[in-house]
Structure formats: C-alpha cells, structure tokens
Design a protein around this motif. Structure first.
Motif, PDB file in Angstrom:
ATOM      1  N   LEU A   1       3.011   5.204  -3.167  1.00 32.97           N
ATOM      2  CA  LEU A   1       1.543   5.166  -3.856  1.00 32.97           C
ATOM      3  C   LEU A   1       0.463   5.947  -3.750  1.00 32.97           C
ATOM      4  O   LEU A   1      -0.327   6.175  -4.320  1.00 32.97           O
ATOM      5  N   CYS A   2      -0.100   5.773  -2.222  1.00 35.66           N
ATOM      6  CA  CYS A   2      -1.617   6.162  -1.410  1.00 35.66           C
ATOM      7  C   CYS A   2      -1.714   7.613  -2.594  1.00 35.66           C
ATOM      8  O   CYS A   2      -2.166   8.218  -2.634  1.00 35.66           O
ATOM      9  N   TYR A   3      -0.601   8.395  -2.394  1.00 35.66           N
ATOM     10  CA  TYR A   3       0.127  10.128  -2.766  1.00 35.66           C
ATOM     11  C   TYR A   3      -0.940   9.991  -3.383  1.00 35.66           C
ATOM     12  O   TYR A   3      -1.083  11.486  -4.057  1.00 35.66           O
ATOM     13  N   TYR A   4       0.266   9.153  -4.714  1.00 33.70           N
ATOM     14  CA  TYR A   4      -0.124   9.640  -6.231  1.00 33.70           C
ATOM     15  C   TYR A   4      -1.805   8.325  -6.312  1.00 33.70           C
ATOM     16  O   TYR A   4      -1.906   9.625  -7.004  1.00 33.70           O
ATOM     17  N   ALA A   5      -2.202   8.015  -5.921  1.00 34.66           N
ATOM     18  CA  ALA A   5      -3.733   7.482  -6.207  1.00 34.66           C
ATOM     19  C   ALA A   5      -4.341   9.287  -6.035  1.00 34.66           C
ATOM     20  O   ALA A   5      -5.565   9.071  -6.386  1.00 34.66           O
ATOM     21  N   GLU A   6      -4.005   9.140  -4.914  1.00 32.71           N
ATOM     22  CA  GLU A   6      -5.276  10.626  -4.021  1.00 32.71           C
ATOM     23  C   GLU A   6      -4.699  11.667  -5.451  1.00 32.71           C
ATOM     24  O   GLU A   6      -5.875  12.105  -5.375  1.00 32.71           O
ATOM     25  N   LYS A   7      -3.893  11.786  -5.451  1.00 31.21           N
ATOM     26  CA  LYS A   7      -3.962  13.161  -6.415  1.00 31.21           C
ATOM     27  C   LYS A   7      -4.970  12.745  -7.565  1.00 31.21           C
ATOM     28  O   LYS A   7      -5.479  13.116  -8.154  1.00 31.21           O
ATOM     29  N   LEU A   8      -5.241  10.872  -8.254  1.00 30.68           N
ATOM     30  CA  LEU A   8      -5.250  10.469  -9.791  1.00 30.68           C
ATOM     31  C   LEU A   8      -6.900  10.628  -9.134  1.00 30.68           C
ATOM     32  O   LEU A   8      -7.573  10.976  -9.776  1.00 30.68           O
ATOM     33  N   THR A   9      -7.750   9.990  -7.966  1.00 27.39           N
ATOM     34  CA  THR A   9      -8.937  10.086  -7.162  1.00 27.39           C
ATOM     35  C   THR A   9      -9.539  11.247  -5.977  1.00 27.39           C
ATOM     36  O   THR A   9     -10.484  11.732  -6.583  1.00 27.39           O
ATOM     37  N   GLY A  10      -8.461  11.775  -6.001  1.00 25.66           N
ATOM     38  CA  GLY A  10      -9.136  12.916  -5.308  1.00 25.66           C
ATOM     39  C   GLY A  10     -10.252  12.188  -4.284  1.00 25.66           C
ATOM     40  O   GLY A  10     -10.268  12.981  -3.439  1.00 25.66           O
ATOM     41  N   ASP A  11      -9.203  11.091  -3.643  1.00 20.49           N
ATOM     42  CA  ASP A  11     -10.145  10.765  -2.688  1.00 20.49           C
ATOM     43  C   ASP A  11      -9.352   9.817  -1.722  1.00 20.49           C
ATOM     44  O   ASP A  11      -8.147   8.981  -1.704  1.00 20.49           O
ATOM     45  N   LYS A  12      -8.647   9.860  -0.394  1.00 19.60           N
ATOM     46  CA  LYS A  12      -7.882   9.738   0.329  1.00 19.60           C
ATOM     47  C   LYS A  12      -8.127   8.494   0.546  1.00 19.60           C
ATOM     48  O   LYS A  12      -7.318   7.517   0.791  1.00 19.60           O
ATOM     49  N   ALA A  13      -9.530   7.307   1.170  1.00 19.74           N
ATOM     50  CA  ALA A  13      -9.745   6.185   1.252  1.00 19.74           C
ATOM     51  C   ALA A  13      -9.584   5.554   0.456  1.00 19.74           C
ATOM     52  O   ALA A  13      -9.422   4.740  -0.376  1.00 19.74           O
ATOM     53  N   GLU A  14      -9.878   6.428  -0.881  1.00 20.33           N
ATOM     54  CA  GLU A  14     -10.159   5.495  -1.951  1.00 20.33           C
ATOM     55  C   GLU A  14      -8.909   5.221  -2.529  1.00 20.33           C
ATOM     56  O   GLU A  14      -8.515   3.911  -3.082  1.00 20.33           O
ATOM     57  N   ALA A  15      -7.755   6.229  -2.852  1.00 21.35           N
ATOM     58  CA  ALA A  15      -6.772   5.927  -2.748  1.00 21.35           C
ATOM     59  C   ALA A  15      -5.670   4.794  -1.446  1.00 21.35           C
ATOM     60  O   ALA A  15      -4.965   3.820  -2.269  1.00 21.35           O
ATOM     61  N   GLN A  16      -6.098   4.347  -0.490  1.00 20.17           N
ATOM     62  CA  GLN A  16      -5.480   3.597   0.286  1.00 20.17           C
ATOM     63  C   GLN A  16      -5.993   2.664  -0.155  1.00 20.17           C
ATOM     64  O   GLN A  16      -5.063   1.483  -0.133  1.00 20.17           O
ATOM     65  N   ASP A  17      -7.046   2.246  -0.751  1.00 20.83           N
ATOM     66  CA  ASP A  17      -7.458   0.898  -1.475  1.00 20.83           C
ATOM     67  C   ASP A  17      -7.068   0.599  -2.468  1.00 20.83           C
ATOM     68  O   ASP A  17      -6.578  -0.372  -2.889  1.00 20.83           O
ATOM     69  N   VAL A  18      -6.934   1.818  -3.452  1.00 20.51           N
ATOM     70  CA  VAL A  18      -5.854   0.975  -4.570  1.00 20.51           C
ATOM     71  C   VAL A  18      -4.792   1.002  -4.100  1.00 20.51           C
ATOM     72  O   VAL A  18      -4.353   0.239  -4.516  1.00 20.51           O
ATOM     73  N   ALA A  19      -3.708   1.431  -3.100  1.00 17.26           N
ATOM     74  CA  ALA A  19      -2.845   1.141  -2.903  1.00 17.26           C
ATOM     75  C   ALA A  19      -2.673  -0.501  -2.455  1.00 17.26           C
ATOM     76  O   ALA A  19      -1.380  -0.894  -2.603  1.00 17.26           O
ATOM     77  N   VAL A  20      -3.324  -1.024  -1.624  1.00 13.09           N
ATOM     78  CA  VAL A  20      -3.152  -1.759  -1.121  1.00 13.09           C
ATOM     79  C   VAL A  20      -3.777  -2.947  -2.035  1.00 13.09           C
ATOM     80  O   VAL A  20      -3.098  -3.883  -1.572  1.00 13.09           O
ATOM     81  N   ASN A  21      -4.469  -2.621  -2.951  1.00  9.01           N
ATOM     82  CA  ASN A  21      -5.240  -3.643  -3.750  1.00  9.01           C
ATOM     83  C   ASN A  21      -4.104  -3.884  -4.975  1.00  9.01           C
ATOM     84  O   ASN A  21      -3.421  -5.013  -5.415  1.00  9.01           O
ATOM     85  N   VAL A  22      -2.648  -2.986  -4.899  1.00 10.51           N
ATOM     86  CA  VAL A  22      -2.067  -3.096  -6.632  1.00 10.51           C
ATOM     87  C   VAL A  22      -0.746  -3.888  -5.610  1.00 10.51           C
ATOM     88  O   VAL A  22      -0.385  -5.220  -5.743  1.00 10.51           O
ATOM     89  N   PHE A  23      -0.289  -3.739  -3.842  1.00 11.19           N
ATOM     90  CA  PHE A  23       0.539  -5.077  -3.433  1.00 11.19           C
ATOM     91  C   PHE A  23      -0.497  -6.499  -3.492  1.00 11.19           C
ATOM     92  O   PHE A  23       0.510  -6.884  -3.663  1.00 11.19           O
ATOM     93  N   LEU A  24      -2.060  -6.374  -3.624  1.00  9.66           N
ATOM     94  CA  LEU A  24      -2.468  -7.105  -3.211  1.00  9.66           C
ATOM     95  C   LEU A  24      -2.273  -8.416  -4.896  1.00  9.66           C
ATOM     96  O   LEU A  24      -1.604  -9.332  -4.533  1.00  9.66           O
ATOM     97  N   LYS A  25      -2.254  -7.233  -5.949  1.00  3.62           N
ATOM     98  CA  LYS A  25      -1.423  -7.946  -7.326  1.00  3.62           C
ATOM     99  C   LYS A  25      -0.112  -7.987  -6.742  1.00  3.62           C
ATOM    100  O   LYS A  25       0.078  -9.395  -7.643  1.00  3.62           O
ATOM    101  N   LEU A  26       0.575  -7.184  -6.686  1.00  2.00           N
ATOM    102  CA  LEU A  26       2.067  -8.250  -6.850  1.00  2.00           C
ATOM    103  C   LEU A  26       2.383  -9.296  -6.289  1.00  2.00           C
ATOM    104  O   LEU A  26       3.008  -9.881  -6.619  1.00  2.00           O
ATOM    105  N   LEU A  27       1.516  -9.527  -4.846  1.00  2.00           N
ATOM    106  CA  LEU A  27       2.023 -10.593  -4.324  1.00  2.00           C
ATOM    107  C   LEU A  27       1.480 -11.743  -5.190  1.00  2.00           C
ATOM    108  O   LEU A  27       2.558 -12.664  -5.027  1.00  2.00           O
TER     109      LEU A  27
END
Length: 197
Positions: A33-59
């Motif tokens: 997910l981090c890899y996927y989000a980084e490809k879309l945003t171009g920002d590694k830290a933003e991508a990591q935030d996206v991945a964590v927030n997506v998991f929180l939504k999943l829960l």
C-alpha cells in the motif's frame, strides 16, 4: 489446513479484533500500500500516512467483509481515494496561493519602489550635508537621532528658540533645493526610467 480455512480464520480474527489477525493483515498489505500510494502522491511520508489511515478505516468497517479479496479491494480503493483527496487539497492550496500572490504587489514593484526610495533618500542626504553647519546638525539631531528640542539645545549649547529657527531654516532650504530646477522630479524620472528598462 486449507487455504479457505486460513482465510476464514483470518477474517474471523479481524472481525473479532484479534491482534494477531490484524497484525498479519497489516504485515501483508502495509508495504504494498505504501508503494502504491507513493506512486500516486510522489511523497514517501504522505504515502505512509495514507497506508496507516486506510488500515484505521478498515478496522472501523471490519464487520462488513465476507472475503479477504474484499478487504484487499477496500484497502486499494481507499488508498487511491485518499491520494486523490491529497492531490485535490494540494491543487486547492496552490490555487489559494496563486490568488494571494495575485493580490500582493509583485516583487518587482517592491524592488522598484525601493529603488525610488533609495534615490530620493540619497539626494536628501546630499542636500542635508550641504546645509549650513549648525542647520545641518540641528536637522540631523531632530529627524535622524529623534532628539527633542530641549535635548538638542542642551547638547549644542544654544537656546531652544535657536533650535526651532535652525529647524525651520533647514526645512525651507531643503524644500528649495529639492524642488529647484525640478531635481526631485528628475530623480523620480531617472528611477522610473531605470525601472521601465
């Protein structure tokens, strides 16, 4: 143990909020997910935030899933949507900055005004230096050093009335010098001519 049973066990563990099941799912999808989000945003830290927030939504929606592929689909769709939201926010932010920049005077205008101010001040200081000595000293102490009339009188050992007379004389002489022959206008024209070139 069959693959279907493993998926069922994992799904049940996720629905029940079991730490081992949630950790397994996180380990399974976090990096992709981090890899996927980084490809879309171009920002590694933003991508990591996206991945964590997506998991929180999943829960929060853990009871809604019947199959593991639904969870995977949810994670990637939610990540894509989060990246789109980030992109839109950046665009809105850029538009806001452009609008603010439009309202502010351009940097060149400020530089141009600074140049005009500098030329005028340069000429003014030349004229102050060419005043009679006592006149020049009183003017500098009043307007540059910001001393009051009594302090100047004490410092120069002259009467306050003399200070006021010298002040009036300095202002009159400066006005005449700067307006004589259109020299102030010439300064402005020269500065504006430089700005236009």
């Amino acid at each position: 143990m069959s693959q279907a049973l493993t998926e069922n066990t994992l799904l049940k563990g996720i629905r029940d909020g079991e730490e081992i099941a949630v950790r397994h799912l996180f380990d399974l999808y976090y990096r992709p997910l981090c890899y996927y989000a980084e490809k879309l945003t171009g920002d590694k830290a933003e991508a990591q935030d996206v991945a964590v927030n997506v998991f929180l939504k999943l829960l929060q929606k853990k009871a809604d899933f019947e199959h593991l592929y639904e969870i995977r689909a949810f994670l990637y769709v939610a990540a894509r949507n989060a990246c789109i939201d980030i992109y839109r926010q950046k665009k809105r932010h850029e538009r806001s900055l452009e609008e603010i920049q439009y309202l502010l005077p351009p940097e060149n205008d400020k530089d141009d005004l600074d140049l005009i101010d500098t030329k005028i001040m340069q000429r003014l200081f030349q004229e102050i230096e060419s005043l009679p000595p006592q006149c020049s000293k009183v003017f500098k102490l009043l307007f540059l050093n910001k001393l009051d009339t009594r302090e100047i009188a004490r410092q120069m050992r002259i009467s306050p009335k003399t200070v006021l007379n010298q002040k009036a004389k300095a202002i009159r002489l400066l006005r005449v010098a700067l307006l004589k022959g259109g020299s102030l206008v010439a300064i402005l024209r020269a500065a504006v001519g430089h700005v236009m070139n």
